[in-house]
Design an enzyme around this catalytic site. Structure first.
Site, PDB file in Angstrom:
ATOM      1  N   HIS A  68       0.803  -1.224   0.000  1.00  0.00           N
ATOM      2  CA  HIS A  68       0.000   0.000   0.000  1.00  0.00           C
ATOM      3  C   HIS A  68       0.837   1.275   0.000  1.00  0.00           C
ATOM      4  CE1 HIS A  68      -3.935  -1.846   0.280  1.00  0.00           C
ATOM      5  NE2 HIS A  68      -3.520  -2.627   1.260  1.00  0.00           N
ATOM      6  N   ASP A  75      -8.556  -5.552   6.091  1.00  0.00           N
ATOM      7  CA  ASP A  75      -9.118  -6.356   5.002  1.00  0.00           C
ATOM      8  C   ASP A  75      -9.988  -7.479   5.540  1.00  0.00           C
ATOM      9  OD1 ASP A  75      -8.261  -5.233   2.477  1.00  0.00           O
ATOM     10  OD2 ASP A  75      -6.229  -5.739   3.069  1.00  0.00           O
TER      11      ASP A  75
END
Length: 256
Positions: free
Chosen positions: A50, A179
């Site tokens: 990320h 997530d």
């Protein structure tokens, strides 16, 4: 071997279930990474999934950590042998593999870090990891000094946690709370009881297979709870989070 990298002390600490307190690095800055390396953390994640990191940004960060007691861990963007090979060649020995859902995917990650016949890692005789060919027994030592931590962050991964944890060569299980929360229908709410119960379940199943568990927990109460639940390696914050919070506090002090 006259090389401070071997043996891999972080791998040994995980195997011994010694608590390791870490920090997440997302700013892709060698200076920031160097500061983190002086703070006293046991391990640091350099995020390639990320954060805006790639080979060219990660090499200076590894250089910045040379001499630091903090073990660098790279989170690769995906479980892909070529990407993992490049991270190995520039000098990473500790890997966090995102979004692992099956035993086959876990085994693939392990194989990507091992030279044949144990794995499929491509061979280069001169690279940064072997000090450009000056470490004579690098090939003999490398396979057994790589740390593979696989990240469980989906319902399928949870369903297969026993098989994943039992995979030979997997050194630890890492929970991706954000997530995982999204996968369980609680996007943006990792504190939901369903998510917390699932995290505790993952920890318990990993422990049953003798594998240490880790997690990112920037909230102190969460981090302490996960340690009580048996987490071995916990990232208790991030450079981005610390920087944003401290600068916001400074601005608020004088602007409000």
């Amino acid at each position: 071997m006259n090389n401070a990298i071997f043996p891999n002390k972080f791998k040994a600490a995980l195997a011994a279930q010694q608590v390791q307190i870490g920090c997440w690095s997302a700013l892709a800055s060698p200076i920031t990474t160097e500061v983190l390396g002086l703070a006293g953390f046991d391990w640091l994640v350099l995020d390639g999934e990320h954060a805006p990191n790639d080979v060219s940004t990660l090499i200076p960060q590894l250089m910045a950590l040379k001499g630091s007691a903090s073990a660098p861990v790279v989170r690769v963007p995906t479980n892909e042998p070529v990407i993992i090979k490049r991270m190995l060649d520039i000098g990473f020995y500790n890997f966090l593999i995102p979004f692992v859902e099956t035993q086959e995917e876990a085994a693939r990650a392990v194989a990507s870090t091992r030279y044949p016949p144990e794995g499929i890692r491509g061979v280069s005789v001169s690279h940064r990891a072997n000090m450009f060919g000056t470490v004579p027994d690098y090939f003999a030592q490398s396979n057994k000094n790589i740390t593979i931590i696989v990240q469980i962050e989906s319902q399928l991964g949870v369903d297969n946690v026993d098989a994943i944890a039992a995979t030979e060569g997997v050194d630890g299980i890492f929970v991706g709370p954000s997530d995982l929360a999204a996968a369980l229908g609680h996007l943006g709410n990792a504190s939901h009881p369903d998510v917390q119960q699932t995290i505790q379940h993952i920890f318990a199943r990993a422990k049953a297979h003798g594998k240490p568990c880790g997690i990112l927990a920037p909230v102190e109460a969460d981090a302490r709870r996960y340690l009580e639940w048996g987490a071995t390696f916990v990232a208790v914050g991030s450079d981005l989070g610390a920087f944003r919070a401290s600068t916001q506090k400074l601005a608020d002090t004088f602007k409000k």
